[in-house]
Design an enzyme around this catalytic site. Structure first.
Site, mmCIF file in Angstrom:
data_model
loop_
_atom_site.group_PDB
_atom_site.id
_atom_site.type_symbol
_atom_site.label_atom_id
_atom_site.label_comp_id
_atom_site.label_asym_id
_atom_site.label_seq_id
_atom_site.Cartn_x
_atom_site.Cartn_y
_atom_site.Cartn_z
ATOM 1 N N GLU A 1 33.751 47.019 54.324
ATOM 2 C CA GLU A 1 35.078 47.219 53.746
ATOM 3 C C GLU A 1 35.512 48.648 54.000
ATOM 4 O O GLU A 1 34.725 49.580 53.836
ATOM 5 C CB GLU A 1 35.100 47.017 52.221
ATOM 6 C CG GLU A 1 34.916 45.614 51.726
ATOM 7 C CD GLU A 1 35.000 45.553 50.207
ATOM 8 O OE1 GLU A 1 35.534 46.498 49.574
ATOM 9 O OE2 GLU A 1 34.520 44.562 49.645
ATOM 10 N N GLU B 1 47.691 41.477 46.267
ATOM 11 C CA GLU B 1 47.300 40.406 45.342
ATOM 12 C C GLU B 1 47.761 40.740 43.934
ATOM 13 O O GLU B 1 47.298 41.691 43.316
ATOM 14 C CB GLU B 1 45.792 40.211 45.402
ATOM 15 C CG GLU B 1 45.286 39.844 46.790
ATOM 16 C CD GLU B 1 43.782 39.988 46.907
ATOM 17 O OE1 GLU B 1 43.064 39.355 46.113
ATOM 18 O OE2 GLU B 1 43.335 40.750 47.789
ATOM 19 N N LYS C 1 45.353 41.090 40.595
ATOM 20 C CA LYS C 1 44.363 42.159 40.475
ATOM 21 C C LYS C 1 44.881 43.216 39.503
ATOM 22 O O LYS C 1 46.044 43.200 39.092
ATOM 23 C CB LYS C 1 44.089 42.757 41.845
ATOM 24 C CG LYS C 1 43.450 41.761 42.814
ATOM 25 C CD LYS C 1 43.227 42.340 44.178
ATOM 26 C CE LYS C 1 41.993 43.196 44.236
ATOM 27 N NZ LYS C 1 41.665 43.614 45.615
ATOM 28 N N GLU D 1 44.736 48.701 43.100
ATOM 29 C CA GLU D 1 44.073 47.443 43.434
ATOM 30 C C GLU D 1 45.033 46.373 43.953
ATOM 31 O O GLU D 1 44.619 45.459 44.667
ATOM 32 C CB GLU D 1 43.309 46.915 42.227
ATOM 33 C CG GLU D 1 42.090 47.732 41.856
ATOM 34 C CD GLU D 1 41.092 47.844 43.001
ATOM 35 O OE1 GLU D 1 40.771 46.805 43.592
ATOM 36 O OE2 GLU D 1 40.644 48.964 43.295
#
Length: 329
Positions: free
Chosen positions: A250, A299, A302, A307
């Site tokens: 990541e 998203e 989250k 985030e």
């Protein structure tokens, strides 16, 4: 944290693009069939799943896209204590049930910490044995560690794991050395910068420094990414992993919600990353750094702030900013 499904394009192969993460922490995300279509349109050739999501695996079957699948942290107790029988059941349900999917790695645990680290290697050993018994020994077993396990980043020649990480990493590394599997690590120059923005010029984090910022003997470092990768290689070698390859599982840069988070900086980091990783690091020149970029979508379920803002795409499938993933390496 809600279940995440991460998708990345491998940059290990010569025709792959730098990749993305496909998360499930959203109530407005495209269906798996559409995401799979997007992967193919963008030239992505490897998908990393944090968990063996059945809908995603069904969509990926027969596409030729290789899959790096996670055995989630909540499966560790059963995989560690249940022996090869429990691991064999997990393999039947999540690997063998999808015969048209091209599996590459099984990643046992993601950023495992605390008491659960005692379960990690027993679970890895059982999964490894179960894969071999099923005739699937070509699928390597590994784990993905947090950047926080690295106690020293600068200079890279002094890299070592933290005192908390050494007890379990001293078992993980020999396992990987013996089984010829890579070590996956989630490495974020963004977080190193944002935790102490006064301690680093942002150009060192964004690959835009004009010259060496850190001189480590004969090796000059122009970016934090290379420094962290080489520090991890040093730490791994100290535990007997001289032949263990480091994979950056990541990395990325957020577009909003935190210090230094902007569309411009995210585009700069990720596009420079695509171009950079083909060259290796100062200590490993010409050795491509297999790297996976987080994330596919913004998203909305989250935690608010950073985030929610790692996406390369909006849930609508529009790009957050222009970037080319098709750099050949």
């Amino acid at each position: 944290m809600a279940l995440l499904l991460a998708v990345f394009a491998s940059i290990l192969t010569g025709t792959a693009a730098v990749g993305v993460c496909w998360g499930m922490s959203g109530d407005n995300l495209p269906p798996a069939s559409k995401v799979t279509e997007m992967l193919r349109e963008n030239g992505f050739t490897v998908v990393r799943l944090y968990a063996p999501d059945s809908t995603a695996l069904a969509a990926l079957g027969g596409t030729g896209i290789r899959v790096v699948v996670g055995a989630p942290n909540y499966d560790l107790p059963a995989l560690a204590h249940g022996g090869t029988a429990a691991a064999a059941a997990w393999i039947r349900e999540n690997i063998q049930a999808y015969p048209t999917v091209l599996f590459r790695f099984v990643v046992v645990g993601n950023e495992v910490a605390g008491a659960d680290t005692q379960l990690l290697v027993p679970a890895m050993e059982n999964v490894h044995a179960a894969l071999a018994a099923a005739g699937l020994g070509h699928i390597k077993v590994t784990t993905s560690i947090s950047q926080a396990t690295i106690g020293v980043h600068i200079p890279p020649s002094a890299g070592e794991f933290t005192d908390e990480a050494k007890p379990f990493m001293s078992y993980v590394i020999p396992f990987l050395e013996r089984t010829h599997a890579p070590l996956l690590a989630n490495l974020y120059p963004y977080f190193i910068y944002s935790y102490n923005p006064g301690g680093m010029d942002i150009s060192f984090a964004l690959f835009t420094a004009s010259g060496a910022v850190v001189q480590d003997g004969e090796y000059g470092y122009q970016n934090q990414f290379d420094a962290t990768v080489d520090a991890l290689y040093t730490a791994v070698a100290k535990l007997g992993g001289e032949n263990v390859r480091v994979v950056v599982s990541e990395t990325g840069w957020p577009t909003a919600g935190g210090v230094g988070a902007s569309v411009e900086n995210a585009m700069t980091f990720n596009q420079n990353l695509v171009r950079h990783v083909r060259n290796g690091t100062p200590r490993h020149p010409g050795k491509k750094t297999e790297t996976y970029v987080f994330a596919m979508f913004n998203e909305n379920l989250k935690e608010a702030g950073v985030e929610q803002n790692w996406g390369l795409f909006y849930p609508s499938t529009d790009r957050v900013y222009p970037i080319s993933f098709h750099a050949r390496i």
